[in-house]
Write a protein that holds these residues in place. Structure first.
Motif, mmCIF file in Angstrom:
data_model
loop_
_atom_site.group_PDB
_atom_site.id
_atom_site.type_symbol
_atom_site.label_atom_id
_atom_site.label_comp_id
_atom_site.label_asym_id
_atom_site.label_seq_id
_atom_site.Cartn_x
_atom_site.Cartn_y
_atom_site.Cartn_z
ATOM 1 N N SER A 1 60.467 5.880 -54.083
ATOM 2 C CA SER A 1 61.375 4.831 -54.344
ATOM 3 C C SER A 1 61.219 4.033 -55.598
ATOM 4 O O SER A 1 59.779 4.261 -56.232
ATOM 5 N N TYR A 2 62.032 3.384 -56.226
ATOM 6 C CA TYR A 2 61.660 2.796 -57.466
ATOM 7 C C TYR A 2 62.659 1.624 -57.757
ATOM 8 O O TYR A 2 63.897 1.582 -57.682
ATOM 9 N N ALA A 3 61.971 0.473 -58.323
ATOM 10 C CA ALA A 3 62.807 -0.491 -59.047
ATOM 11 C C ALA A 3 62.421 -0.405 -60.387
ATOM 12 O O ALA A 3 60.842 -0.470 -60.542
ATOM 13 N N VAL A 4 63.120 0.170 -61.537
ATOM 14 C CA VAL A 4 62.384 0.242 -62.723
ATOM 15 C C VAL A 4 63.176 -0.360 -63.989
ATOM 16 O O VAL A 4 64.224 -0.403 -63.928
ATOM 17 N N ILE B 1 68.076 -3.315 -72.173
ATOM 18 C CA ILE B 1 67.216 -2.847 -70.888
ATOM 19 C C ILE B 1 67.766 -2.100 -70.260
ATOM 20 O O ILE B 1 69.253 -2.293 -69.823
ATOM 21 N N VAL B 2 67.357 -0.704 -69.656
ATOM 22 C CA VAL B 2 67.719 -0.033 -68.812
ATOM 23 C C VAL B 2 67.023 -0.207 -67.243
ATOM 24 O O VAL B 2 65.895 -0.062 -67.490
ATOM 25 N N ALA B 3 67.678 -0.376 -66.300
ATOM 26 C CA ALA B 3 67.102 -0.771 -65.104
ATOM 27 C C ALA B 3 67.746 0.172 -64.044
ATOM 28 O O ALA B 3 68.934 0.566 -64.264
ATOM 29 N N ALA B 4 67.079 0.408 -62.882
ATOM 30 C CA ALA B 4 67.476 1.292 -61.947
ATOM 31 C C ALA B 4 66.843 0.934 -60.549
ATOM 32 O O ALA B 4 65.500 0.245 -60.616
ATOM 33 N N ARG B 5 67.458 1.046 -59.601
ATOM 34 C CA ARG B 5 66.665 0.866 -58.115
ATOM 35 C C ARG B 5 67.197 1.928 -57.159
ATOM 36 O O ARG B 5 68.351 2.386 -57.148
ATOM 37 N N LYS B 6 66.130 2.542 -56.383
ATOM 38 C CA LYS B 6 66.238 3.202 -55.218
ATOM 39 C C LYS B 6 65.472 2.819 -54.130
ATOM 40 O O LYS B 6 63.882 2.959 -54.468
ATOM 41 N N ASP B 7 65.501 2.412 -53.264
ATOM 42 C CA ASP B 7 64.768 1.766 -51.928
ATOM 43 C C ASP B 7 63.779 0.778 -52.366
ATOM 44 O O ASP B 7 62.746 0.400 -51.451
ATOM 45 N N SER B 8 64.037 0.271 -53.529
ATOM 46 C CA SER B 8 62.968 -1.048 -53.960
ATOM 47 C C SER B 8 63.941 -2.145 -54.382
ATOM 48 O O SER B 8 64.742 -1.645 -55.044
ATOM 49 N N PRO B 9 63.556 -3.381 -54.226
ATOM 50 C CA PRO B 9 64.608 -4.232 -54.273
ATOM 51 C C PRO B 9 64.716 -4.631 -56.202
ATOM 52 O O PRO B 9 63.751 -4.532 -56.660
ATOM 53 N N GLY C 1 74.744 -15.936 -71.832
ATOM 54 C CA GLY C 1 74.588 -14.967 -72.842
ATOM 55 C C GLY C 1 73.060 -14.397 -72.691
ATOM 56 O O GLY C 1 72.472 -13.969 -73.708
ATOM 57 N N GLU C 2 72.576 -14.534 -71.585
ATOM 58 C CA GLU C 2 71.001 -14.023 -71.192
ATOM 59 C C GLU C 2 71.045 -13.488 -69.864
ATOM 60 O O GLU C 2 71.874 -13.831 -68.980
ATOM 61 N N LEU C 3 70.068 -12.474 -69.608
ATOM 62 C CA LEU C 3 70.073 -11.896 -68.259
ATOM 63 C C LEU C 3 68.629 -11.706 -67.945
ATOM 64 O O LEU C 3 67.739 -11.620 -68.740
ATOM 65 N N TYR C 4 68.556 -11.871 -66.811
ATOM 66 C CA TYR C 4 67.328 -12.137 -66.120
ATOM 67 C C TYR C 4 66.998 -10.791 -65.118
ATOM 68 O O TYR C 4 68.148 -10.735 -64.507
ATOM 69 N N PHE C 5 66.147 -10.076 -65.139
ATOM 70 C CA PHE C 5 65.752 -9.151 -63.882
ATOM 71 C C PHE C 5 64.575 -9.341 -63.178
ATOM 72 O O PHE C 5 63.423 -10.038 -63.674
ATOM 73 N N ALA C 6 64.853 -9.188 -61.875
ATOM 74 C CA ALA C 6 63.420 -9.694 -61.055
ATOM 75 C C ALA C 6 63.463 -9.071 -59.737
ATOM 76 O O ALA C 6 64.600 -8.446 -59.274
ATOM 77 N N SER C 7 62.260 -8.626 -59.167
ATOM 78 C CA SER C 7 62.268 -8.012 -57.803
ATOM 79 C C SER C 7 63.050 -8.969 -56.650
ATOM 80 O O SER C 7 63.494 -8.334 -55.736
ATOM 81 N N ASP C 8 62.592 -10.318 -56.735
ATOM 82 C CA ASP C 8 63.631 -11.152 -55.718
ATOM 83 C C ASP C 8 64.034 -12.351 -56.405
ATOM 84 O O ASP C 8 63.557 -12.504 -57.682
ATOM 85 N N VAL C 9 64.880 -12.885 -55.938
ATOM 86 C CA VAL C 9 65.785 -13.899 -56.433
ATOM 87 C C VAL C 9 64.837 -15.239 -56.808
ATOM 88 O O VAL C 9 64.791 -16.109 -57.704
ATOM 89 N N SER C 10 63.485 -15.379 -55.693
ATOM 90 C CA SER C 10 62.783 -16.697 -56.153
ATOM 91 C C SER C 10 62.152 -16.621 -57.620
ATOM 92 O O SER C 10 61.828 -17.701 -57.824
ATOM 93 N N ALA C 11 62.069 -15.291 -58.233
ATOM 94 C CA ALA C 11 61.492 -15.414 -59.390
ATOM 95 C C ALA C 11 62.390 -15.872 -60.504
ATOM 96 O O ALA C 11 61.817 -16.368 -61.426
#
Ligand code: M6R
Length: 590
Positions: free
Chosen positions: A156-159, A169-177, A185-195
């Motif tokens: 499993s990964y969120a990378v 940024i290159v991002a990917a997910r499999k079985d991890s959120p 004009g900006e993007l945020y990445f996080a494991s969950d929305v509360s962040a």
């Protein structure tokens, strides 16, 4: 488990990453790290909770408008700076952060070591950075190398991955959120929305096997590793607001979340009539119903199974999600599985759902988190409506789960209105149980128990579920050894543990008062100190927590003072109730 964040846009990344990591710290707090991209790759790693690990960090040393960050909950490799993320390749051009477990990391690592790669950590995650490097050495672009590498990963990964000379940024997910927040004009990445809800409520939830390439201009392109083609992903709006994810006037999230229960319990019954009807039809049609969950969610399932039996006469098989595989052979396409998980990301629950799906069974997802893996995996879903729960301990979501179970049981019995009325009537009782006066009373009780080595709890029927939940709350937050037993089981062994002065909590319901009081007398006769949780003070009690008698709704009412007591015990023992040692809010490993 671990939490990951990323930022790409027009501002400096490091302050955003740090804030995002603080918001995600409940997912893991062994160590922390960040990498930013400017003319070079700047990397910071520290051990311990974020506050401590970053106290001497000068954010100006982490320049760049592209960055990734990580807060760790150790699985592979001890807690140390070298095992903290981000992990780099040999040439220190690529940095990655990872949440999940790479199951084939040993094979990959051996292969890469043979080719001359040098590993610095004992983690499974580092292999990702070297794999990307290796593929780039084979003349692939950064994006191509990432995609090729992700295809090789089992587990499993969120990378999130960044490259020194690239504003991407290159991002990917499999079985991890993994979720992407869309700013101007900006993007945020996080494991969950509360962040990220303090920056934006517009999000895209990545789906399993998705890879996204995000640029500094705010562009994104999605590719799915299974479909092997570019895909489009929908934009969603988050229903939670930033205020709900802040502590406000409270010292800890735990106390804030306990105090919200008058509201959250009322909100849990705000369900779509049609959905409830459809779920009830499924229960009636099913040949076999399972309730599956872990920890507190499992305890809510236990209370639910008693309520289904008592109120609706429906038999339910109750199974810990981690033990579910042992029942797989009972599953058919006529089985109905209720998968209950606050986070909707608990690996054991998701694994049980996979097993159910393999057998063609229907799954009802019961969760608090919109967009979670469980919500997407279910055939139907019920939302707890509790708002974000940040403290590692489940408090308000536990009571919401019990409410949902009760609501379904009453609906099955054709008595939905009775349930709604009873829940509404709980409002003032819950308000009083979370009041300052009650807290002062429980603070006094905590002061008497604070040095206890062992605490025991007993109850029967619905009160047994409460005893289990109360014991989990006390042990996980105060580290005092606390166990719960069904009252009737005492004489079959646990009574041997009672010595003069051993504290024993007795949860009393009007329907089984005599029986549980007879258990209380057995304890008293061996010198135990009795603390009753009941509507009236009883003769054997040494101390008493007064709660109203609420019949089938006792599991809600009786759990609340125990949550407050657990909180007070942690505070009096000098512990951080929001982040107990060795635990994480969201357990995304099997
Ligand atoms: O997110 P989930 O409801 O699936 O989480 C299940 C357990 O990990 C969780 O209830 C855990 O036991 C908490 N620490 C309880 O306070």
């Amino acid at each position: 488990m671990c939490g990951i964040v990323g930022y790409i846009g027009c501002s400096e990344a490091a302050p955003v990453l740090l804030k995002g990591l603080k918001n995600l710290e409940y997912r893991g707090y062994d160590s922390v790290g960040m990498a930013t991209v400017s003319d070079s790759l700047k990397v910071f790693r520290g051990v311990g909770k974020i506050e401590k690990a970053t106290e001497n960090l000068d954010l100006r040393t982490l320049q760049g408008r592209v960055g990734i960050g990580h807060t760790r909950w150790a699985t592979h490799g001890d807690v140390s700076e070298k095992n903290a993320h981000p992990h780099l390749d040999c040439k220190k051009r690529i940095a990655i952060v990872h949440n999940g477990i790479i199951e084939n990391y040993k094979d990959l690592r051996d292969r890469l070591v043979e080719k001359g790669h040098e590993f610095k950590s004992n983690t499974d995650s580092e292999v990702i950075a070297h794999l990307i490097e290796d593929n780039m050495d084979d003349a692939m672009s950064f994006e191509e190398a990432c995609i090729t590498s992700f295809k090789e990963l089992d587990g499993s990964y969120a990378v999130l991955a960044v490259l020194r000379d690239d504003q991407k940024i290159v991002a990917a997910r499999k079985d991890s959120p993994l979720v992407i927040g869309l700013g101007e004009g900006e993007l945020y990445f996080a494991s969950d929305v509360s962040a990220l809800i303090e920056w934006t409520k517009d999000v895209v939830y990545l789906q399993n096997h998705d890879v996204v390439v995000a640029t500094a201009e705010g562009d994104m392109s999605f590719y799915n590793l299974i479909e092997e083609q570019e895909v489009k992903r929908r934009r969603d709006t988050v229903g939670w607001d930033a205020e709900q994810a802040r502590k406000g006037e409270f010292e800890h999230f735990m106390l804030k979340e306990i105090s919200e229960q008058a509201e959250t319990v009322s909100r849990a019954i705000l369900q779509d009539d049609e959905v409830i009807e459809r779920i009830i039809d499924e229960v009636r049609r099913a040949k076999g119903v399972f309730f599956v969950g872990c920890g507190s969610s499992y305890h809510a399932c236990l209370a639910g199974s008693y309520l289904f039996s008592k109120v609706a006469g429906v038999h339910v098989n109750l199974v810990l999600a981690s033990e579910f595989e042992n029942y797989e052979h009972f599953l058919t396409d006529e089985t109905l599985v209720f998968a209950v998980s606050q986070s909707g990301e608990t690996a054991d629950v998701l694994d049980a759902v996979k097993a159910a799906k393999r057998r063609g069974s229907k799954v009802i997802a019961v969760t608090n988190v919109v967009g979670s893996s469980l919500m997407r995996a279910g055939d139907m879903m019920l939302l707890m409506n509790s708002g974000p729960e940040i403290c590692v301990l489940s408090t308000k979501t536990y009571t919401s789960q019990v409410v949902l179970m009760a609501f379904l049981a009453y609906a099955l019995a054709g008595k939905r209105d009775d349930c709604t009325k009873s829940i509404r009537n709980l409002y003032m009782d819950i308000f009083n149980l979370t009041s300052k006066t009650m807290r002062e009373h429980l603070k006094g009780l905590a002061a008497l128990l604070v040095s206890s080595e062992h605490i025991f709890m007993i109850g029967r029927g619905l009160q047994y579920a409460t005893a289990l939940e109360a014991a989990l709350k006390v042990k996980e937050v105060s580290y005092i050894h606390t166990e719960a037993f069904a009252g009737g089981e005492l004489k079959h062994g646990p009574l041997a543990l009672i010595e003069r002065g051993t504290p024993v909590f007795i949860f009393v319901g009007r329907n089984n008062r005599e029986k549980v009081l007879s258990n209380a007398h057995e304890v008293k006769a061996r010198g135990g100190v009795l603390i009753g949780i009941s509507e009236q003070d009883e003769e054997p009690f040494d101390m008493w927590i007064k709660v109203p008698e609420c019949g089938n709704f006792n599991p809600i009412i009786q759990a609340i003072p125990m949550q407050v007591l657990a909180y007070e015990l942690a505070v009096q023992r000098g512990l951080d109730p929001d982040k107990p040692r060795n635990l994480a809010k969201c357990v995304t490993v099997l």
